[in-house]
Design a protein around this motif. Structure first.
Motif, PDB file in Angstrom:
ATOM      1  N   ARG A 252       0.852  -1.185   0.000  1.00  0.00           N
ATOM      2  CA  ARG A 252       0.000   0.000   0.000  1.00  0.00           C
ATOM      3  C   ARG A 252       0.895   1.244   0.000  1.00  0.00           C
ATOM      4  NH1 ARG A 252      -5.384  -0.596   1.162  1.00  0.00           N
ATOM      5  NH2 ARG A 252      -6.055  -2.699   1.735  1.00  0.00           N
ATOM      6  N   PRO A 253       1.385   1.642  -1.140  1.00  0.00           N
ATOM      7  CA  PRO A 253       2.312   2.785  -1.171  1.00  0.00           C
ATOM      8  C   PRO A 253       1.623   4.067  -0.723  1.00  0.00           C
ATOM      9  CG  PRO A 253       1.588   2.229  -3.385  1.00  0.00           C
ATOM     10  CD  PRO A 253       1.081   1.131  -2.484  1.00  0.00           C
ATOM     11  N   ALA A 254       2.372   4.926  -0.051  1.00  0.00           N
ATOM     12  CA  ALA A 254       1.851   6.235   0.335  1.00  0.00           C
ATOM     13  C   ALA A 254       1.603   7.076  -0.907  1.00  0.00           C
ATOM     14  CB  ALA A 254       2.855   6.932   1.250  1.00  0.00           C
ATOM     15  N   PHE A 255       0.759   8.084  -0.764  1.00  0.00           N
ATOM     16  CA  PHE A 255       0.595   9.017  -1.879  1.00  0.00           C
ATOM     17  C   PHE A 255       1.861   9.826  -2.088  1.00  0.00           C
ATOM     18  CE2 PHE A 255      -0.147  13.413  -3.200  1.00  0.00           C
ATOM     19  CZ  PHE A 255      -0.493  13.164  -4.523  1.00  0.00           C
ATOM     20  N   ARG A 256       2.429  10.342  -0.998  1.00  0.00           N
ATOM     21  CA  ARG A 256       3.596  11.226  -1.097  1.00  0.00           C
ATOM     22  C   ARG A 256       4.797  10.523  -0.471  1.00  0.00           C
ATOM     23  NH1 ARG A 256       1.353  15.697   0.512  1.00  0.00           N
ATOM     24  NH2 ARG A 256       1.356  16.752  -1.507  1.00  0.00           N
ATOM     25  N   ILE A 257       5.870  10.354  -1.260  1.00  0.00           N
ATOM     26  CA  ILE A 257       7.056   9.634  -0.796  1.00  0.00           C
ATOM     27  C   ILE A 257       8.276  10.528  -1.019  1.00  0.00           C
ATOM     28  CG2 ILE A 257       8.508   7.585  -1.071  1.00  0.00           C
ATOM     29  CD1 ILE A 257       6.029   6.177  -2.297  1.00  0.00           C
ATOM     30  N   GLN A 258       8.932  10.949   0.058  1.00  0.00           N
ATOM     31  CA  GLN A 258      10.181  11.695  -0.075  1.00  0.00           C
ATOM     32  C   GLN A 258      11.346  10.702  -0.167  1.00  0.00           C
ATOM     33  OE1 GLN A 258       8.112  12.591   2.812  1.00  0.00           O
ATOM     34  NE2 GLN A 258       6.970  13.851   1.367  1.00  0.00           N
ATOM     35  N   THR A 259      12.433  11.132  -0.777  1.00  0.00           N
ATOM     36  CA  THR A 259      13.530  10.204  -1.052  1.00  0.00           C
ATOM     37  C   THR A 259      14.637  10.242  -0.006  1.00  0.00           C
ATOM     38  OG1 THR A 259      14.735  11.796  -2.425  1.00  0.00           O
ATOM     39  CG2 THR A 259      13.096  10.405  -3.530  1.00  0.00           C
ATOM     40  N   THR A 260      14.629  11.239   0.907  1.00  0.00           N
ATOM     41  CA  THR A 260      15.652  11.332   1.952  1.00  0.00           C
ATOM     42  C   THR A 260      15.030  11.937   3.207  1.00  0.00           C
ATOM     43  OG1 THR A 260      16.337  13.580   1.332  1.00  0.00           O
ATOM     44  CG2 THR A 260      17.516  11.739   0.284  1.00  0.00           C
ATOM     45  N   ASP A 261      15.739  11.798   4.320  1.00  0.00           N
ATOM     46  CA  ASP A 261      15.300  12.460   5.547  1.00  0.00           C
ATOM     47  C   ASP A 261      15.292  13.974   5.361  1.00  0.00           C
ATOM     48  OD1 ASP A 261      14.962  10.062   6.867  1.00  0.00           O
ATOM     49  OD2 ASP A 261      16.948  10.111   7.809  1.00  0.00           O
ATOM     50  N   TRP A 262      16.296  14.500   4.637  1.00  0.00           N
ATOM     51  CA  TRP A 262      16.321  15.938   4.387  1.00  0.00           C
ATOM     52  C   TRP A 262      15.062  16.373   3.640  1.00  0.00           C
ATOM     53  CZ3 TRP A 262      15.815  18.992   0.147  1.00  0.00           C
ATOM     54  CH2 TRP A 262      16.105  20.357   0.317  1.00  0.00           C
ATOM     55  N   ALA A 263      14.674  15.629   2.624  1.00  0.00           N
ATOM     56  CA  ALA A 263      13.479  15.975   1.858  1.00  0.00           C
ATOM     57  C   ALA A 263      12.233  15.917   2.734  1.00  0.00           C
ATOM     58  CB  ALA A 263      13.337  15.047   0.655  1.00  0.00           C
ATOM     59  N   ARG A 264      12.163  14.922   3.612  1.00  0.00           N
ATOM     60  CA  ARG A 264      11.014  14.833   4.511  1.00  0.00           C
ATOM     61  C   ARG A 264      10.937  16.048   5.427  1.00  0.00           C
ATOM     62  NH1 ARG A 264      11.889   9.403   3.554  1.00  0.00           N
ATOM     63  NH2 ARG A 264      13.748   9.266   4.859  1.00  0.00           N
ATOM     64  N   GLY A 265      12.080  16.459   5.967  1.00  0.00           N
ATOM     65  CA  GLY A 265      12.088  17.635   6.819  1.00  0.00           C
ATOM     66  C   GLY A 265      11.749  18.902   6.068  1.00  0.00           C
ATOM     67  N   PHE A 266      12.267  19.018   4.847  1.00  0.00           N
ATOM     68  CA  PHE A 266      12.052  20.212   4.037  1.00  0.00           C
ATOM     69  C   PHE A 266      10.573  20.387   3.697  1.00  0.00           C
ATOM     70  CE2 PHE A 266      12.421  22.475  -0.151  1.00  0.00           C
ATOM     71  CZ  PHE A 266      12.994  23.639   0.329  1.00  0.00           C
ATOM     72  N   VAL A 267       9.951  19.358   3.134  1.00  0.00           N
ATOM     73  CA  VAL A 267       8.534  19.491   2.770  1.00  0.00           C
ATOM     74  C   VAL A 267       7.664  19.558   4.019  1.00  0.00           C
ATOM     75  CG1 VAL A 267       8.904  18.329   0.571  1.00  0.00           C
ATOM     76  CG2 VAL A 267       8.062  17.015   2.523  1.00  0.00           C
ATOM     77  N   GLY A 268       8.140  18.967   5.128  1.00  0.00           N
ATOM     78  CA  GLY A 268       7.394  19.051   6.375  1.00  0.00           C
ATOM     79  C   GLY A 268       7.242  20.476   6.852  1.00  0.00           C
TER      80      GLY A 268
END
Length: 288
Positions: A252-268
């Protein structure tokens, strides 16, 4: 929604990936083939497929390399119908083809802005529309490589971010509709990816910078961005391709998938920023 469990699972799952001449597209094509997907790797100019063929040979995998220009509806139709004619199914599409652009509103020609939208937004829709009926038949997956720039607008990337915002909004709106008919929709959001920035923005850094009253801010933005690529913080294409594989193979893939921890923090930062002040403070510091 998992093609592994579809009624057509007696034959290999088939994925079509756009923009595979280099970078994330190339890495994703090789990774998908290695994972057992029958991989149709497409690119606008098949004379530029040498690196793709070399990577496939080194990985010991077979790729079906075909021409597909995302901005040409006839080319898209031919490619998708060819896959169905040859394999009888299409289980996933990875919209990866795209083009960067560096500039700002006052200096950009409107035709250049339209070209950015044509490749990065309408090109995605061309491929997705042509594939959707076949993805419905297979209970398949529609995956689009966007960018953290599809969530947070970035200085001198107005046209590029506008196109990526448009893609994210379109896919976010489409996802629940597609889900009612068994199609999973995801977006993959990379941050900086090594080797891609200078090659894809269409901007000659060696020629110097003459952006009129914006020259100082542009120089500061470029210095900051190039440093990000030189200090090793940029992700490899292979690393970003791992997120594409997550969207392809997760139950069940998520709708939004970031490719790095940095990307997750940035879009967060954006997703938790109700009034926009945090994003403006962040990106404003890049050019102040």
């Amino acid at each position: 929604m998992n093609p592994k469990g579809s009624a057509m699972s007696t034959s290999p799952r088939t994925v079509l990936i756009t923009g595979t001449s280099s970078g994330i597209g190339l890495a994703a094509a090789v990774a998908a083939a290695r994972a057992g997907w029958r991989t149709v790797a497409t690119l606008r100019d098949t004379s530029r497929a040498d690196a793709l063929r070399k990577a496939a040979a080194e990985a010991g995998v077979d790729l079906d390399i075909r021409r597909l220009d995302v901005t040409d509806e006839a080319s898209v139709t031919t490619a998708v119908e060819g896959v169905i004619a040859d394999y009888g199914r299409l289980d996933a599409v990875v919209n990866n083809a795209g083009a960067g652009h560096l500039g700002t509103l006052e200096n950009d020609a409107m035709d250049d802005i339209r070209k950015v939208m044509e490749v990065n937004f309408f090109g995605v829709l061309n491929v997705s529309k042509a594939a959707m009926a076949h993805l419905r038949a297979s209970g398949g997956r529609l995956i689009t490589v966007t960018s953290v720039g599809g969530v947070i607008g970035q200085p001198f990337n107005e046209a590029y971010c506008a196109a990526k915002f448009a893609v994210e909004g379109y896919m976010e709106s489409l996802a629940p509709v597609a889900r009612t008919l068994g199609v999973s929709v995801s977006v993959v959001e990379p941050g900086a990816v090594a080797t891609e920035f200078v090659n894809n923005i269409g901007f000659d850094l060696e020629a110097g910078i003459d952006a009129g009253p914006y020259s100082g801010a542009l120089r500061r933005y470029i210095d900051r961005t190039v440093e990000q690529f030189l200090d090793g913080s940029a992700q490899t294409p292979g690393g970003a391709a791992e997120a594409v594989m997550e969207a392809l193979d997760a139950d069940r893939p998520a709708f939004r998938i970031q490719t790095t921890d940095w990307a997750r923090g940035f879009v967060g930062t954006k997703l938790a920023d109700a009034d926009g002040s945090a994003v403006q403070a962040l990106t404003g510091a890049w050019v102040a």
